[in-house]
Design a protein around this motif. Sequence first.
Motif, short mmCIF file in Angstrom:
data_model
loop_
_atom_site.label_atom_id
_atom_site.label_comp_id
_atom_site.label_asym_id
_atom_site.label_seq_id
_atom_site.Cartn_x
_atom_site.Cartn_y
_atom_site.Cartn_z
N LEU A 100 -55.97 -24.97 57.54
CA LEU A 100 -54.52 -24.93 57.49
C LEU A 100 -54.04 -24.30 56.18
O LEU A 100 -54.70 -24.41 55.14
N LEU A 101 -52.89 -23.65 56.24
CA LEU A 101 -52.35 -22.95 55.08
C LEU A 101 -51.32 -23.78 54.33
O LEU A 101 -50.53 -23.25 53.55
N ALA A 112 -46.23 -19.93 58.23
CA ALA A 112 -47.47 -20.64 57.90
C ALA A 112 -47.98 -21.45 59.09
O ALA A 112 -49.19 -21.57 59.32
N GLU A 115 -49.50 -18.81 61.57
CA GLU A 115 -50.75 -18.23 61.10
C GLU A 115 -51.86 -19.26 61.07
O GLU A 115 -53.02 -18.95 61.38
N SER A 116 -51.56 -20.50 60.73
CA SER A 116 -52.56 -21.57 60.77
C SER A 116 -53.10 -21.74 62.18
O SER A 116 -54.30 -21.94 62.39
N GLU A 117 -52.20 -21.68 63.16
CA GLU A 117 -52.63 -21.80 64.55
C GLU A 117 -53.55 -20.65 64.93
O GLU A 117 -54.57 -20.85 65.60
N VAL A 131 -50.41 -25.87 66.39
CA VAL A 131 -49.93 -26.43 65.13
C VAL A 131 -48.42 -26.47 65.24
O VAL A 131 -47.77 -25.42 65.33
N ALA A 236 -55.79 -15.26 54.37
CA ALA A 236 -54.46 -15.36 54.97
C ALA A 236 -53.60 -14.22 54.44
O ALA A 236 -53.91 -13.61 53.42
#
Length: 550
Positions: A100-101, A112, A115-117, A131, A236
Amino acid sequence: MRARTHILASAALALGSSAQSSPAEDCAAQRYALETLRTAELEELQGAPLPAAASSTVGSIAIVRQDVFDLTDPQENNALGRLANAWHVNTREHVIRTLLLFREGEPITAQALAESERLLRARSFLYDARVLVNRRCGKVADVTVVTRDVWSLLPSLGATRTGGKQELEIGVSDINVAGSGAALDLEFFRNLDRDGLSVGFSDDNVGSSRMALHLRFEDTDDGESVTARIGQPFYALDARRAWGLSASDSALTSRRYQAGEAVASLAVRARRLDAWAGWSSGLQGGFSTRITAGITLDEQRFRPIDGAWRDLRDQAFAYPWLGFERIEDEYAKTRNLDQVQSTEDVFLGQRFTASLGYSPRGDGYAVWSATFRNGARLGADDILLYGAEASGYWNTRRGHGENATARAWARYRRRHTERLALHLDAEAMLADQLTAERQVLLGGDSGLRGYPNRFQAGTRRFRIAFEERVLTDIYLLRILRVAAAAFFDIGRAWGGPSATDVLADAGVGLRLESTRTDRSLVYHVDLAFPLVDAPGVRGAELTLTGKRAF
């Protein structure tokens, strides 16, 4: 099913607490609802939106890890599903948190979350992930992460057939050792080039860090190969620092091909060492810009084994280099582009990279490379992807290029209905002043499914593939999803010692994707018929391959 999804999602995503229960009771109810979501419901789940203008802070992060099989589904609650769940270790919570970010107490943005997903879904040991904000109270957002594992420990007994040749492998691999996110494999293989033993280990988050480690050793009938990489990549779009070290050493045999047959062989000893560091200002205005600098040592030594070899020269380069990258934050969530019925994150943005180095040894060489790619969504769900790349050396003493290659490509999906779509895949490639051991090849293993492997060779190539794909409702043992395709391939490689014709083939095939094991593989079974006769063409070709795409 859709009505139940709506009820559960509404309960799970309710903002604030109800008048009849405490906040703790509300959180428990939401967590239970998310844990019991079936896979189809998980794919439709949406979170509470974050305000675009106001900043939000993460209050809590709840991790919900679903099993390989959903035992609340009567079709999956069988002996196989129960045994698989009992013997599989789900991805550990700290591994998911590492990807996770954001952390509890830190600012959070919709970018965020998205992108985490994507980072979670990019891991082959997770079939899907969501997420989402499941509750927002003022500027505090509670986040829930829902993932579904795949079975990671597998014996490998595979057969690949392209161009009338078979490749075999037998071994064992685990892409998620004890739920750690690390991968380990041991494999005996026989492919088009060599037979041997391969051992590999990789971990993209060593010790819950952003550091990645990759190791591989191969002992083959014509030599051996060792590769090691360690570093922290730009993990990321907003990552500010990166670095890497890599080394490889191999002693293997390279071959030249003509009409699909090896006509000469060459012993190649190759050593390479790379060290680099990168800097970025982060994600700004929808783009991330990165600067890298490094040094490379690259050495190749040749020894003819048989056949005729001309202009064979050992190569040794040692050079510093600078690199540039600009990448756009533009993705689309879709299905049935490269995989069958599973969620895909397709990069539709612009990406440009370039690097330039100089090696003063010998004649003095400028070493360069550049790539560009872009994409677009056309209409409701049609997708166009395209790009180009080039690389090579410039001999400053002789004033000409060496090992220069350029390639342009495009892919297009035209969806007719929910189950029927046309896919086009095209590429063109040219090369100049290739060293003796390099060729531009075309055949069964490189896009012309009705012809022998490496059937044409030269310095130019084009290939176009047309596929009409059909998605079916067939779901074998609740493990394999089935699709079908009818295809037509056309292409040619030329510029070699002998004249070649444009070749074409047509055929039909099946596509099989496992929803319970490594989601990065799609299994292809194709029957292709050559439409242009040529010496050495045998007739219909049956190909069995595992690929990264549909």
